[in-house]
Write an enzyme that holds these catalytic residues in place. Structure first.
Site, mmCIF file in Angstrom:
data_model
loop_
_atom_site.group_PDB
_atom_site.id
_atom_site.type_symbol
_atom_site.label_atom_id
_atom_site.label_comp_id
_atom_site.label_asym_id
_atom_site.label_seq_id
_atom_site.Cartn_x
_atom_site.Cartn_y
_atom_site.Cartn_z
ATOM 1 N N SER A 134 18.052 17.097 56.288
ATOM 2 C CA SER A 134 18.001 18.259 55.605
ATOM 3 C C SER A 134 17.714 19.596 56.071
ATOM 4 O O SER A 134 17.942 20.516 55.663
ATOM 5 C CB SER A 134 17.262 17.870 54.172
ATOM 6 O OG SER A 134 15.910 17.646 54.624
ATOM 7 N N HIS A 158 25.111 15.771 56.088
ATOM 8 C CA HIS A 158 23.939 15.792 55.279
ATOM 9 C C HIS A 158 24.281 15.742 53.638
ATOM 10 O O HIS A 158 24.868 16.327 53.163
ATOM 11 C CB HIS A 158 23.163 17.452 55.259
ATOM 12 C CG HIS A 158 22.133 17.257 54.173
ATOM 13 N ND1 HIS A 158 21.699 18.709 53.657
ATOM 14 C CD2 HIS A 158 21.082 16.501 53.928
ATOM 15 C CE1 HIS A 158 20.780 18.399 52.651
ATOM 16 N NE2 HIS A 158 20.422 17.384 52.932
ATOM 17 N N GLU A 160 27.170 18.443 53.586
ATOM 18 C CA GLU A 160 27.036 19.602 54.694
ATOM 19 C C GLU A 160 27.468 18.861 56.120
ATOM 20 O O GLU A 160 26.516 17.741 56.323
ATOM 21 C CB GLU A 160 25.803 20.201 54.624
ATOM 22 C CG GLU A 160 25.284 21.124 53.264
ATOM 23 C CD GLU A 160 23.921 21.470 53.465
ATOM 24 O OE1 GLU A 160 24.016 22.941 53.010
ATOM 25 O OE2 GLU A 160 23.138 21.225 54.029
ATOM 26 N N ASN A 206 19.429 24.356 51.516
ATOM 27 C CA ASN A 206 18.168 24.814 51.611
ATOM 28 C C ASN A 206 17.479 25.844 52.003
ATOM 29 O O ASN A 206 16.279 26.308 51.986
ATOM 30 C CB ASN A 206 17.481 23.298 52.410
ATOM 31 C CG ASN A 206 17.409 22.144 51.582
ATOM 32 O OD1 ASN A 206 16.904 22.170 50.448
ATOM 33 N ND2 ASN A 206 17.658 20.895 52.296
#
Length: 380
Positions: free
Chosen positions: A116, A137, A149, A187
């Protein structure tokens, strides 16, 4: 495609389910027999629930389960075409697994990491074929969350990145392409949702239940403190710290002492029974449904403007396209609207003015408006 998944935890098991549901033949590896047993039980329970709800027939559920094979040896991955690693978020452990995989699989096998926030460049360093390594991801829970992702490293082949992009899309996922930078899209862009909420709480602007209520009143399914409790305050703190340090201690991403103390006190949220809220049967106590409209608007405005600015920064630094950033935030963390579309609807001039007011008041670099935001307001 013959798929291998490394790690039979919640994420690995979920990824295996997604691949098998798309018709792939899947090997699910874990060195711990008890993890494999738990994964098998979890998959059977999920299939039974889907059959009960009428979302799958009994034969469809059995066929899916039959496509997932549990293995205890990485050597069983010979002949696999795509491997997705989904183990602990530790760079050296992942690098060790990648080294072992390279001694087993063919040079044409694609190796992806479900990391991540870790660097794909670091994962591919010293590998025999770094061109076939990239980030893939998924979001938790993988079978339910639509976003994936795809993160090519500096050495990743563009053909391999496209192959993976197209393959994951065929698994009925929403796929976005992100540059190999800390936190990728979600993130990284989402950090102010938590950080600015904590800062307002620390300043005494509003209470935790008030901040959460304000964000829900503006369309978010969960407030920042509820969401941190769900994710786990230790995990949220670790991701924040990782993004901060990997961005060379950029003050925009600096963790808070509140986050640190919550982790140190083991107030981790739902999984520990207490975090920013106490939990009874997974329900947060002291939760508010509504607050004063003006107060809610002030809370929302401050967090929202920070989010829009961060989205602009991600686009300005060419982390991803505007379209992929909006997709990532709506499909990866369930934001009501994409931040670019929402920002224009809200008024980018107001966003810029809010950030400038916050910068003038606090003098903190975290509030510096991004040049892309300034340019769009200037040229409007």
């Amino acid at each position: 495609m013959k798929v291998g998944v490394v790690g039979a935890g919640a994420m690995g098991t979920g990824i295996a389910q997604v691949a098998a549901d798309a018709g792939e033949d899947v090997l699910l590896f874990d060195s711990r027999p008890e993890a494999l047993e738990k994964a098998q039980q979890s998959l059977e329970k999920i299939m039974a629930r889907l059959v009960e709800k009428g979302k799958k027939s009994q034969s469809e559920a059995q066929e899916l389960l039959a496509r997932i094979h549990l293995v205890e040896q990485l050597e069983d991955f010979q002949g696999r075409e795509l491997i997705i690693e989904a183990i602990i978020e530790d760079l050296e452990i992942k690098r060790s697994v990648f080294s072992q995989l390279e001694s087993v699989v063919s040079e044409n096998c694609i190796i992806g990491s479900n990391t991540s926030s870790l660097s794909i460049a670091s994962l591919s360093r010293e590998r025999d074929h770094p061109e076939r390594i990239l980030g893939i991801h998924f979001f938790n829970p993988a079978p339910l969350m639509p976003l994936v992702e795809i993160i090519p490293g500096l050495l990743t082949s563009s053909e391999i990145a496209k192959t993976v992009h197209d393959r994951i899309r065929s698994w009925k996922k929403v796929v976005v392409l992100a540059k190999d930078t800390p936190g990728f899209i979600v993130n990284r862009v989402a950090r102010p949702f938590y950080g600015e909420a904590i800062k307002m709480y620390e300043e005494g602007v509003a209470s935790i239940p008030e901040i959460d209520a304000a964000m829900r009143m503006h369309g978010f399914k969960m407030g920042p403190f509820e969401l941190m409790d769900l994710i786990g305050n230790d995990i949220n703190y670790a991701v924040t710290e990782t993004v901060w340090t990997q961005f060379f201690y950029d003050p925009r991403f600096r963790p808070s002492l509140t986050q640190k103390r919550m982790t140190e006190a083991n107030l981790l949220g739902r999984k520990s029974g207490r975090g920013y809220y106490s939990y009874v049967d997974k329900q947060a106590t002291e939760r508010l449904e509504t607050i004063d409209q003006k107060k809610a608007e002030n809370i929302f405005q401050r967090i929202f403007c920070m989010l829009v600015n961060e989205a602009c920064d991600a686009r300005f630094m060419r982390i991803a396209s505007e379209e992929d950033i909006d997709l990532a935030m709506t499909k990866g963390v369930n934001y009501p609207k994409g931040l670019f579309a929402w920002g224009r609807e809200y008024g980018l001039k107001l966003v810029l003015e809010t950030l400038e007011e916050l910068f003038d008041r606090f003098g903190e670099d975290r509030y510096r408006p991004n040049p892309l935001l300034k340019d769009e307001v200037l040229n409007a």
